[in-house]
Design a protein around this motif. Structure first.
Motif, mmCIF file in Angstrom:
data_model
loop_
_atom_site.group_PDB
_atom_site.id
_atom_site.type_symbol
_atom_site.label_atom_id
_atom_site.label_comp_id
_atom_site.label_asym_id
_atom_site.label_seq_id
_atom_site.Cartn_x
_atom_site.Cartn_y
_atom_site.Cartn_z
ATOM 1 N N THR A 4 -6.892 -32.427 -29.970
ATOM 2 C CA THR A 4 -6.614 -33.660 -28.739
ATOM 3 C C THR A 4 -6.189 -32.896 -27.386
ATOM 4 O O THR A 4 -5.944 -33.787 -26.357
ATOM 5 C CB THR A 4 -5.520 -34.654 -29.135
ATOM 6 O OG1 THR A 4 -4.158 -34.276 -29.339
ATOM 7 C CG2 THR A 4 -5.944 -35.442 -30.454
ATOM 8 N N SER A 5 -5.907 -31.546 -27.444
ATOM 9 C CA SER A 5 -5.627 -31.128 -26.257
ATOM 10 C C SER A 5 -6.831 -31.229 -25.141
ATOM 11 O O SER A 5 -8.064 -31.176 -25.452
ATOM 12 C CB SER A 5 -5.124 -29.557 -26.386
ATOM 13 O OG SER A 5 -6.528 -28.963 -27.128
ATOM 14 N N GLU A 44 -1.771 -24.758 -18.092
ATOM 15 C CA GLU A 44 -2.911 -24.476 -17.671
ATOM 16 C C GLU A 44 -3.670 -23.865 -18.964
ATOM 17 O O GLU A 44 -5.007 -24.247 -18.981
ATOM 18 C CB GLU A 44 -2.829 -23.066 -16.780
ATOM 19 C CG GLU A 44 -2.561 -23.706 -15.528
ATOM 20 C CD GLU A 44 -3.572 -24.423 -14.923
ATOM 21 O OE1 GLU A 44 -4.687 -24.497 -14.947
ATOM 22 O OE2 GLU A 44 -2.878 -25.191 -13.704
ATOM 23 N N LEU A 45 -3.209 -23.263 -20.095
ATOM 24 C CA LEU A 45 -3.848 -22.871 -21.098
ATOM 25 C C LEU A 45 -3.940 -24.256 -22.336
ATOM 26 O O LEU A 45 -4.466 -23.809 -23.107
ATOM 27 C CB LEU A 45 -3.185 -21.730 -21.557
ATOM 28 C CG LEU A 45 -3.165 -20.366 -20.935
ATOM 29 C CD1 LEU A 45 -2.124 -19.384 -21.520
ATOM 30 C CD2 LEU A 45 -4.379 -19.712 -20.591
ATOM 31 N N GLY A 46 -3.391 -25.222 -22.127
ATOM 32 C CA GLY A 46 -3.300 -26.007 -22.881
ATOM 33 C C GLY A 46 -2.632 -25.968 -24.086
ATOM 34 O O GLY A 46 -2.645 -26.568 -25.086
ATOM 35 N N ILE A 47 -1.592 -25.161 -23.867
ATOM 36 C CA ILE A 47 -0.403 -24.870 -25.003
ATOM 37 C C ILE A 47 0.844 -25.549 -24.887
ATOM 38 O O ILE A 47 1.264 -25.658 -23.564
ATOM 39 C CB ILE A 47 -0.182 -23.420 -25.047
ATOM 40 C CG1 ILE A 47 -1.431 -22.617 -25.435
ATOM 41 C CG2 ILE A 47 0.948 -22.962 -25.969
ATOM 42 C CD1 ILE A 47 -1.304 -21.204 -25.294
ATOM 43 N N GLY A 48 1.236 -26.350 -25.601
ATOM 44 C CA GLY A 48 2.583 -26.926 -25.522
ATOM 45 C C GLY A 48 3.870 -25.786 -25.410
ATOM 46 O O GLY A 48 3.718 -25.101 -26.058
ATOM 47 N N SER A 49 4.699 -26.648 -24.977
ATOM 48 C CA SER A 49 6.065 -26.050 -24.979
ATOM 49 C C SER A 49 7.184 -26.918 -25.490
ATOM 50 O O SER A 49 7.050 -27.846 -25.635
ATOM 51 C CB SER A 49 6.391 -25.624 -23.702
ATOM 52 O OG SER A 49 6.688 -26.611 -22.647
ATOM 53 N N ALA A 50 8.161 -26.199 -26.210
ATOM 54 C CA ALA A 50 8.863 -26.873 -27.238
ATOM 55 C C ALA A 50 9.921 -28.034 -26.393
ATOM 56 O O ALA A 50 9.988 -29.109 -27.120
ATOM 57 C CB ALA A 50 9.918 -25.915 -27.923
ATOM 58 N N PRO A 51 10.368 -27.943 -25.204
ATOM 59 C CA PRO A 51 11.207 -28.655 -24.552
ATOM 60 C C PRO A 51 10.478 -30.265 -24.477
ATOM 61 O O PRO A 51 11.114 -31.108 -24.324
ATOM 62 C CB PRO A 51 11.528 -28.183 -23.287
ATOM 63 C CG PRO A 51 11.402 -26.822 -23.329
ATOM 64 C CD PRO A 51 10.290 -26.549 -24.488
ATOM 65 N N THR A 149 -9.245 -23.143 -30.375
ATOM 66 C CA THR A 149 -9.210 -23.413 -28.890
ATOM 67 C C THR A 149 -8.049 -22.541 -28.200
ATOM 68 O O THR A 149 -8.261 -21.925 -26.989
ATOM 69 C CB THR A 149 -8.799 -24.757 -28.751
ATOM 70 O OG1 THR A 149 -9.843 -25.675 -29.181
ATOM 71 C CG2 THR A 149 -8.570 -25.227 -27.560
ATOM 72 N N CYS A 150 -7.225 -22.217 -28.885
ATOM 73 C CA CYS A 150 -5.834 -21.388 -28.509
ATOM 74 C C CYS A 150 -6.608 -20.110 -28.210
ATOM 75 O O CYS A 150 -6.362 -19.278 -27.141
ATOM 76 C CB CYS A 150 -4.784 -21.489 -29.458
ATOM 77 S SG CYS A 150 -3.560 -20.273 -29.056
ATOM 78 N N PHE A 151 -7.183 -19.382 -29.174
ATOM 79 C CA PHE A 151 -7.702 -18.335 -28.727
ATOM 80 C C PHE A 151 -8.762 -17.861 -27.594
ATOM 81 O O PHE A 151 -8.791 -17.135 -27.028
ATOM 82 C CB PHE A 151 -8.435 -17.602 -30.137
ATOM 83 C CG PHE A 151 -7.597 -17.522 -31.347
ATOM 84 C CD1 PHE A 151 -6.140 -17.244 -31.314
ATOM 85 C CD2 PHE A 151 -8.041 -17.436 -32.539
ATOM 86 C CE1 PHE A 151 -5.291 -16.959 -32.412
ATOM 87 C CE2 PHE A 151 -6.939 -17.399 -33.646
ATOM 88 C CZ PHE A 151 -5.738 -17.132 -33.484
ATOM 89 N N GLU A 152 -9.620 -19.046 -27.593
ATOM 90 C CA GLU A 152 -10.605 -18.911 -26.595
ATOM 91 C C GLU A 152 -10.006 -19.108 -25.190
ATOM 92 O O GLU A 152 -10.270 -18.199 -24.266
ATOM 93 C CB GLU A 152 -11.503 -20.242 -26.524
ATOM 94 C CG GLU A 152 -12.545 -20.504 -25.625
ATOM 95 C CD GLU A 152 -13.476 -21.603 -25.900
ATOM 96 O OE1 GLU A 152 -14.746 -21.301 -25.969
ATOM 97 O OE2 GLU A 152 -12.962 -22.696 -26.365
ATOM 98 N N ARG A 153 -8.708 -19.941 -24.761
ATOM 99 C CA ARG A 153 -8.111 -19.732 -23.931
ATOM 100 C C ARG A 153 -7.294 -18.411 -23.580
ATOM 101 O O ARG A 153 -7.219 -18.140 -22.217
ATOM 102 C CB ARG A 153 -7.252 -21.298 -23.732
ATOM 103 C CG ARG A 153 -8.118 -22.281 -23.784
ATOM 104 C CD ARG A 153 -7.245 -23.581 -23.768
ATOM 105 N NE ARG A 153 -8.138 -24.777 -23.697
ATOM 106 C CZ ARG A 153 -7.598 -26.040 -23.868
ATOM 107 N NH1 ARG A 153 -6.331 -26.394 -24.332
ATOM 108 N NH2 ARG A 153 -8.599 -27.069 -23.908
ATOM 109 N N THR A 187 1.901 -25.239 -30.210
ATOM 110 C CA THR A 187 3.188 -25.281 -29.491
ATOM 111 C C THR A 187 4.186 -24.102 -29.591
ATOM 112 O O THR A 187 4.314 -23.704 -30.472
ATOM 113 C CB THR A 187 4.087 -26.602 -30.008
ATOM 114 O OG1 THR A 187 3.038 -27.758 -29.768
ATOM 115 C CG2 THR A 187 5.235 -26.607 -29.211
ATOM 116 N N ALA A 188 4.481 -23.572 -28.366
ATOM 117 C CA ALA A 188 5.284 -22.266 -28.454
ATOM 118 C C ALA A 188 6.831 -22.910 -28.370
ATOM 119 O O ALA A 188 7.097 -23.341 -27.326
ATOM 120 C CB ALA A 188 4.740 -21.381 -27.061
#
Length: 706
Positions: A4-5, A44-51, A149-153, A187-188
């Protein structure tokens, strides 16, 4: 389950956004992004962050969060930007050498992969296998779309901010997500990002001039003694002994008119025309001024620097680096300036160029004339490596052999890029101690080019341990990078990577012998005259990430084999199966008839056959005292019958002659005729498995290209 990103930004938008974040950090005097900048980059990369996630929030894919991942981009010295993924968290701290290949982490040069390709590679890891197992246990889909998706970005980020981007004021040095969890998106939990100014790059070498190096119409030599047998004089004798025309040679030596019938001139300025090749065999201390003279006089197209110690000792590193800079600057000339091979260079053997410039006397290393048409090249940073390989394995017999030494100018990447385009070359063997900055990527790109051009590249890299790396630095002034990174990136490019000297010999020899054979799959047929050998073949069909299988024989093949056994009176002794143990009573013809029956089966892709030299029914001796004429000279011997069998079948055949020196003549007689022979069933089968894996991978790369 679909991700859903948000759809990722286009390349231009990503480049601009990231460049601004890097500018902010650098303006503040930082080489790392702060938390807000890092959050913006991940967004920008569509990656979530823990907070952003509440600790009490329940996510639909929470079970998958039990798997810690580590995903990163690193701007490496050898290969430029590299993407890697594997076990994260505490497990990421474990030494990767404790795991089988590709189980802890996988790596690929970003310039040579895409999201689908890297996802396929990541599926080999324990981290992915954990994800798949947990997803199955919880009736959840495997999160391939989110990973892709993650690898592509990340690959888009690498392309927008890598060392290759000449417009970037700052480039990405590293981005590590560890641990990271997969859910609706990646999510990182922890992320770090470092930046750096782009490193200076060398000018491209005019590699087209390698043609002058290997096919010189004229050769000059500096450093020939008129009275002693020094290195220069030995090289001169070897040039003449290998058939190079004296009239095309000249010696630069003041005060002499000729040496060994070759004319002398006073200096480079006294040359009547520009030389294709100049061989420099003077003391290392004299090289610095001589190189400047070569560049200034523009008297030479290619240069071979024989002297050692340039850049290999502490005192010589700074002067050698300055020398390399002057050579590099000369490549800015309109014609690219001269190219330099070496220093610390054994020299070149070029059969088409009719010359041998090694400083090893010919009497100490007879060079065999095994093949009427040679189709391989050996490139080695160590000259001694080539000498020992050739001495012990005369059937390698390359068309060209070039020692690169410490790569003052020409590099592994340059050499491989040149030979990757030569249509007459089918197989390339390479020994590497270390890469110049960025040349690992050039080398990997050249591997891919060679493979797509239908060639096979076999590589061995030394310096796998801390002591080994230290030895490399002292030998050819090379910086040895991490062996796991090297192995993964170069294999991904398409090379066959050998783990030791023996496997290099085996794979390089096999690649040359089987180049023109069709590799249709991984189904093996195994034939032996001894039970232990049949078991040994079966036990050797698995590698780290690939395995061959024993092909299921068709009813027609079974019937054909039964007829052969009846005709040879072996039917009461032998059970038809795969692997098949055909008993020491089988003669030469029986062995080969059974091989051919296996080859005709559509369920068999390759055959390994034990030729059973000690069996009394096999004509394996050079001369039999007990049965005169019952030997390899007999027209019914394997030596006479097997070459035609090999030539008329497209599938690969590996013959095993497991016996001592009594059977050297049998092996030589077969190998001289192009039959691929090994002296040990396990070693031959293991080499075949590695070779088939590489050929099938090469086929997949060609399909992707098309």
């Amino acid at each position: 389950m679909q991700s859903t990103s948000k759809v990722g930004p286009d390349a231009a938008t990503l480049r601009a956004a990231v460049a601004e974040l890097f500018r902010q950090a650098s303006s503040a005097g930082r080489s790392t992004l702060n938390p807000s900048e890092l959050s913006a980059l991940l967004a920008e990369l569509g990656i979530g962050s823990a907070p952003e996630a509440s600790p009490t929030q329940v996510k639909p894919l929470q079970p998958l969060a039990a798997v810690d991942l580590r995903i990163s981009l690193n701007n490496t010295r050898e290969f430029g930007m590299v993407i890697s993924a594997g076990m994260g968290g505490v497990e990421a701290e474990l030494d990767e050498s404790n795991f089988a290949t590709d189980r802890a982490s996988v790596y690929s040069a970003t310039a040579l992969t895409d999201a689908d390709n890297f996802l396929d590679l990541f599926k080999r890891t324990l981290a992915y296998q954990k994800l798949a197992a947990i997803a199955k246990r919880n009736s959840l889909p495997i999160p391939d779309p989110q990973l892709r998706t993650c690898f592509e970005r990340l690959l888009s980020l690498a392309a927008s901010q890598s060392q290759d981007d000449a417009k970037a004021a700052f480039v990405l040095q590293s981005l590590e997500l560890n641990p990271a969890h997969i859910g609706e998106r990646l999510t990182a939990q922890v992320a770090q990002c470092e930046i750096a100014a782009p490193a200076a790059e060398r000018l491209p070498r005019p590699i087209q001039k390698i043609e002058k190096l290997i096919h010189p119409a004229s050769i000059g030599i500096i450093g020939v003694s008129a009275s002693n047998m020094n290195f220069g004089r030995i090289i001169l004798r070897n040039l003449m002994g290998s058939g190079y025309d004296k009239a095309q040679m000249v010696i630069i030596r003041p005060g002499e008119s000729e040496i060994d019938g070759v004319r002398c001139v006073e200096s480079l300025k006294a040359l009547e025309h520009k030389l294709d090749l100049l061989i420099v065999a003077v003391a290392a201390s004299a090289v610095y001024d001589l190189v400047d003279e070569i560049i200034e006089t523009d008297s030479v197209e290619s240069v071979m620097l024989i002297p050692g110690s340039l850049g290999e000792t502490k005192a010589s590193r700074e002067p050698a680096a300055a020398l390399a800079e002057r050579i590099n600057a000369a490549h800015g000339k309109p014609d690219g300036g001269p190219i330099f091979l070496g220093a610390n260079c054994l020299g070149v053997v070029s059969h088409p160029g009719s010359y041998d410039s090694w400083f090893i006397p010919l009497e100490r290393l007879p060079k065999p004339q095994k093949k009427p048409q040679r189709n391989s090249v050996m490139l080695s940073q160590s000259g001694a490596f080539m000498i020992t390989r050739l001495s012990q394995n005369p059937w390698l017999d390359p068309r060209y052999m070039l020692a690169l030494g410490n790569q003052t100018d020409l590099t592994h990447g340059d050499m491989l890029a040149y030979f990757a385009e030569l249509p007459e070359i089918e197989t390339i063997g390479v020994y590497i101690e270390g890469f110049k900055n960025g040349d690992g990527l050039d080398f990997a790109k050249a591997v891919r080019k060679a493979v797509l051009n239908g060639k096979q590249v076999v590589v061995y890299k030394s310096g796998k341990t801390a002591p080994g790396m230290g030895g490399v630095m002292g030998h050819t002034a090379s910086i040895a990078g991490g062996p796991i990174l090297f192995d993964s990136v170069v294999r991904q490019a398409g090379a066959i990577v050998a783990e030791d000297f023996n496997s290099f010999d085996d794979l390089f020899y096999m690649a040359g012998a089987l180049h023109n054979k069709a590799i249709g799959g991984n189904r093996l047929g195994a034939i032996s005259g001894a039970g232990f050998e049949a078991v040994g073949m079966a036990d050797s069909i698995e590698a780290d990430n690939f395995a061959m299988v024993m092909g299921a024989l068709s009813p027609a093949t079974v019937a054909s084999l039964e007829e052969i056994l009846v005709a040879k009176k072996l039917n009461a002794l032998v059970e038809v199966r795969n692997p098949i143990d055909i008993n020491p009573g089988a003669d030469d013809e029986a062995h080969l008839q059974i091989v051919e029956a296996f080859l005709h089966d559509a369920e068999i892709d390759a055959v390994v056959v034990g030729l059973d030299p000690t069996a009394p029914s096999v004509r394996a001796l050079e001369q039999s005292k007990l049965r005169p004429g019952f030997d390899i000279t007999d027209p019914k011997s394997t030596v006479h019958l097997m070459p035609s069998l090999v030539n008329r079948n497209d599938k690969p055949i590996i013959g095993i002659v497991d016996g001592g020196h009594l059977y050297d003549a049998m092996c030589a007689g077969l190998m001289d005729q192009g039959v691929c022979i090994f002296r040990n069933c396990a070693r031959g089968t293991r080499a075949l498995v590695r070779y088939v894996e590489a050929r099938l991978y090469a086929n997949s790369l060609k399909k992707q290209k098309n």
